[in-house]
Design a protein around this motif. Sequence first.
Motif, PDB file in Angstrom:
ATOM      1  N   PHE A   1      -1.265  -2.744 -19.157  1.00 41.85           N
ATOM      2  CA  PHE A   1      -0.777  -1.595 -18.396  1.00 41.85           C
ATOM      3  C   PHE A   1      -1.488  -0.353 -18.923  1.00 41.85           C
ATOM      4  O   PHE A   1      -2.032  -0.360 -20.033  1.00 41.85           O
TER       5      PHE A   1
ATOM      6  N   GLU B   1      -2.610   8.069  -9.860  1.00 43.62           N
ATOM      7  CA  GLU B   1      -1.284   7.599  -9.475  1.00 43.62           C
ATOM      8  C   GLU B   1      -1.081   7.518  -7.962  1.00 43.62           C
ATOM      9  O   GLU B   1      -0.194   6.801  -7.489  1.00 43.62           O
TER      10      GLU B   1
ATOM     11  N   ASN C   1       0.398  -2.261 -10.832  1.00 42.16           N
ATOM     12  CA  ASN C   1       0.875  -1.312 -11.841  1.00 42.16           C
ATOM     13  C   ASN C   1       0.806  -1.898 -13.243  1.00 42.16           C
ATOM     14  O   ASN C   1       0.723  -1.164 -14.231  1.00 42.16           O
ATOM     15  N   LYS C   2       0.880  -3.231 -13.313  1.00 41.79           N
ATOM     16  CA  LYS C   2       0.763  -3.917 -14.604  1.00 41.79           C
ATOM     17  C   LYS C   2       0.289  -5.333 -14.332  1.00 41.79           C
ATOM     18  O   LYS C   2       0.305  -5.800 -13.198  1.00 41.79           O
TER      19      LYS C   2
ATOM     20  N   THR D   1       0.251  -0.459  -4.438  1.00 39.61           N
ATOM     21  CA  THR D   1       0.516  -1.519  -5.415  1.00 39.61           C
ATOM     22  C   THR D   1       0.736  -2.865  -4.735  1.00 39.61           C
ATOM     23  O   THR D   1       1.414  -2.955  -3.709  1.00 39.61           O
TER      24      THR D   1
ATOM     25  N   ILE E   1      -5.554  -1.484 -12.323  1.00 34.20           N
ATOM     26  CA  ILE E   1      -4.220  -1.093 -12.783  1.00 34.20           C
ATOM     27  C   ILE E   1      -4.139   0.434 -12.708  1.00 34.20           C
ATOM     28  O   ILE E   1      -4.975   1.132 -13.271  1.00 34.20           O
ATOM     29  N   THR E   2      -3.166   0.945 -12.013  1.00 40.35           N
ATOM     30  CA  THR E   2      -3.078   2.384 -11.791  1.00 40.35           C
ATOM     31  C   THR E   2      -2.653   3.136 -13.049  1.00 40.35           C
ATOM     32  O   THR E   2      -1.898   2.632 -13.877  1.00 40.35           O
TER      33      THR E   2
ATOM     34  N   GLY F   1      -6.637   1.900 -15.423  1.00 40.04           N
ATOM     35  CA  GLY F   1      -6.120   3.236 -15.151  1.00 40.04           C
ATOM     36  C   GLY F   1      -7.082   4.382 -15.391  1.00 40.04           C
ATOM     37  O   GLY F   1      -8.003   4.307 -16.208  1.00 40.04           O
TER      38      GLY F   1
ATOM     39  N   ARG G   1      -0.767   4.191  -6.456  1.00 34.81           N
ATOM     40  CA  ARG G   1       0.419   3.370  -6.679  1.00 34.81           C
ATOM     41  C   ARG G   1       1.166   3.036  -5.385  1.00 34.81           C
ATOM     42  O   ARG G   1       1.933   2.095  -5.343  1.00 34.81           O
TER      43      ARG G   1
END
Length: 282
Positions: A117, A86, A103-104, A92, A80-81, A43, A89
């Motif tokens: 995450f 964002e 996302n995870k 994803t 992973i965003t 992220g 996302r």
Amino acid sequence: MKLKRKVEIAVISDVHLGTFGCQAKQLLTYLNSIEPKKLVLNGDIIDIWQFKKRYFPKSHLSVIKKIMDFASNGTEVIYITGNHDEMLRKFTDTTIGNISIVNKLVLNLDGKRAWFFHGDVFDVSMQNAKWLAKLGGWGYDILILINSFINWCLEKLGRERYSLSKKIKDNVKSAVKYINDFEDVATELAIENGYDYVICGHIHQPKMLIKENKHGKTTYLNSGDWIENFTALEYQFKRWKVYNYTNDKLAPFFTDSDLQTMDMQDLIAAITIVDNPKKKKN
């Protein structure tokens, strides 16, 4: 020439490419020193919130190129965003070659479950007052610039550098309890769901600790950032470690820009093996 360190997993987060605070050259030096099987980008790698067309230095582009090179050479790259990126996302669960956006992430590591995450989901300000969080992002970037000027002055005076932004950030976070319960929430959820490791970013605080409650225990890890702490997480030989560039950096690895600033004699000296004349005597 020294070999690159092989690591099973390398985790970096909160790079903030495209901002003045990003320390891309140090990150590039680190990436050039390792050969990971998996590279987890946890992220806020590209700061889309604060992206400016007029500011994206070559060193920032070089980091992206290095990540692409990892993927083309067989490294599995998992993006992973986070909150600052964002916009990704919407992509994803997209996979292109060895690069995937999620996302995870959950991995089985030598019989133990690891939950990855970014962590902004636990930040109330991101959920209920996003405009304030974005304003805070701009303010933080300005603070970095002010801090850079202060440190330039301190270095000219021969004094130690001072992290004004980190000091203010830590004080503000404790005063308003910005993410006061972050670690507790993350670890409680990890224990509840049977995860042995919980790996986050977001709060720019590198850490590794064991958290335990009446339901069990888990190891909490945070990869820190590449603005002030210059840290990453590495998994190898069934154990985790927090890598700190300031303490652990490997001198033989250079960024492209470092090589460009070397003169010809320095470059020849760096790549030439000079025989020891004593060894030639029999």
